[in-house]
Design a protein around this motif. Structure first.
Motif, short mmCIF file in Angstrom:
data_model
loop_
_atom_site.label_atom_id
_atom_site.label_comp_id
_atom_site.label_asym_id
_atom_site.label_seq_id
_atom_site.Cartn_x
_atom_site.Cartn_y
_atom_site.Cartn_z
N ALA A 71 32.70 19.39 6.94
CA ALA A 71 31.51 19.86 6.26
C ALA A 71 31.82 20.93 5.23
O ALA A 71 30.97 21.28 4.42
CB ALA A 71 30.50 20.42 7.27
N ASP A 87 22.97 22.11 5.05
CA ASP A 87 23.69 21.60 3.89
C ASP A 87 23.88 22.67 2.83
O ASP A 87 24.94 22.75 2.19
CB ASP A 87 22.94 20.40 3.29
N GLU A 88 22.87 23.48 2.61
CA GLU A 88 22.96 24.51 1.58
C GLU A 88 23.97 25.60 1.97
O GLU A 88 24.65 26.16 1.12
CB GLU A 88 21.58 25.13 1.33
N TYR A 104 26.62 25.23 4.34
CA TYR A 104 27.98 24.74 4.59
C TYR A 104 28.45 23.68 3.60
O TYR A 104 29.64 23.34 3.58
CB TYR A 104 28.06 24.14 5.99
N GLY A 105 27.55 23.15 2.78
CA GLY A 105 27.91 22.06 1.89
C GLY A 105 28.87 22.48 0.79
O GLY A 105 28.97 23.65 0.41
#
Length: 228
Positions: A52, A185-186, A188-189
């Motif tokens: 990730a 997502d924000e 760890y993306g």
């Protein structure tokens, strides 16, 4: 910190329940208090792993990218962080390594003063989002990230690194999210630049669950890189 004498941020409660909630022992309670043993926007536990996170960069420190390249801004070679300083909050702390617990949630620091670096994410200064987590308070003591929500856009964050170099970040935004809507997502993306995330508790304290209801997340990007 004695919560009976020290100021408590807006939305946080004094008293017996608050002290219990921020005891910070390395259990599910402690994980939830910083906000990783919760569900994300897809209803799944945010359980970051190496896949990730963006790969660590191997570029030389302060290498400016050229138009058309896939990355933007300065980048640094990978090196573990050792200390973080936030001058506008008069906050500084040693950095400890954080891995994953058996249930897939991220570990949390076991003291009020230490800040943890998530080792499955990039190192601060390398390509991608480095993640630092700290307590707002812990075992009745004020945590290093107690005032994190007061940071302003444009504020500076300095991270000292094991190789003797220094990564200097600038805050781009400060957000607060319910713990059942954690923006996995924000946070760890992958990114096209060297990014930094600072995470702690926020919002009101829930007597029923004995946890804070929200997370405060600071987003920043690398502005300057100083070699050893």
């Amino acid at each position: 910190m004695d919560n009976g004498d020290a100021p408590v941020p807006a939305g946080r409660r004094r008293g017996r329940f608050a002290l219990l909630a921020v005891a910070g022992i390395l259990t599910g309670t402690a994980a939830v208090s910083i906000g990783f043993a919760v569900t994300d926007r897809a209803g799944k536990p945010p359980r970051p792993d190496a896949s990730a996170a963006a790969p660590a960069a191997t570029a030389s420190p302060a290498r400016a990218t050229k138009p058309g390249e896939l990355t933007s801004g300065p980048l640094m070679a990978s090196s573990p962080p050792t200390r973080v300083s936030i001058p506008s909050l008069k906050a500084t702390a040693a950095i400890v390594a954080l891995g994953l617990r058996a249930d897939g949630a991220m570990e949390v620091p076991d003291s009020a003063t230490d800040v943890g670096w998530f080792t499955k994410a990039p190192t601060p200064g390398a390509l991608g989002p480095a993640v630092l987590a700290g307590h707002v308070n812990w075992k009745g003591r004020r945590g290093t990230f107690f005032d994190l929500g007061k940071l302003s856009v444009g504020a500076g964050i300095t991270v000292n690194r094991q190789d003797g170099s220094t990564a200097m970040f600038t805050v781009s935004k400060v957000e607060q999210y319910p713990k059942d809507d954690f923006p996995t997502d924000e946070v760890y993306g992958a990114t096209d630049h060297s990014a930094l995330r600072l995470i702690t508790c926020g919002g009101a304290f829930d007597d029923a669950t004995q946890h804070y209801r929200d997370n405060v997340i600071v987003y920043a990007r690398l502005a300057h890189a100083h070699v050893a």
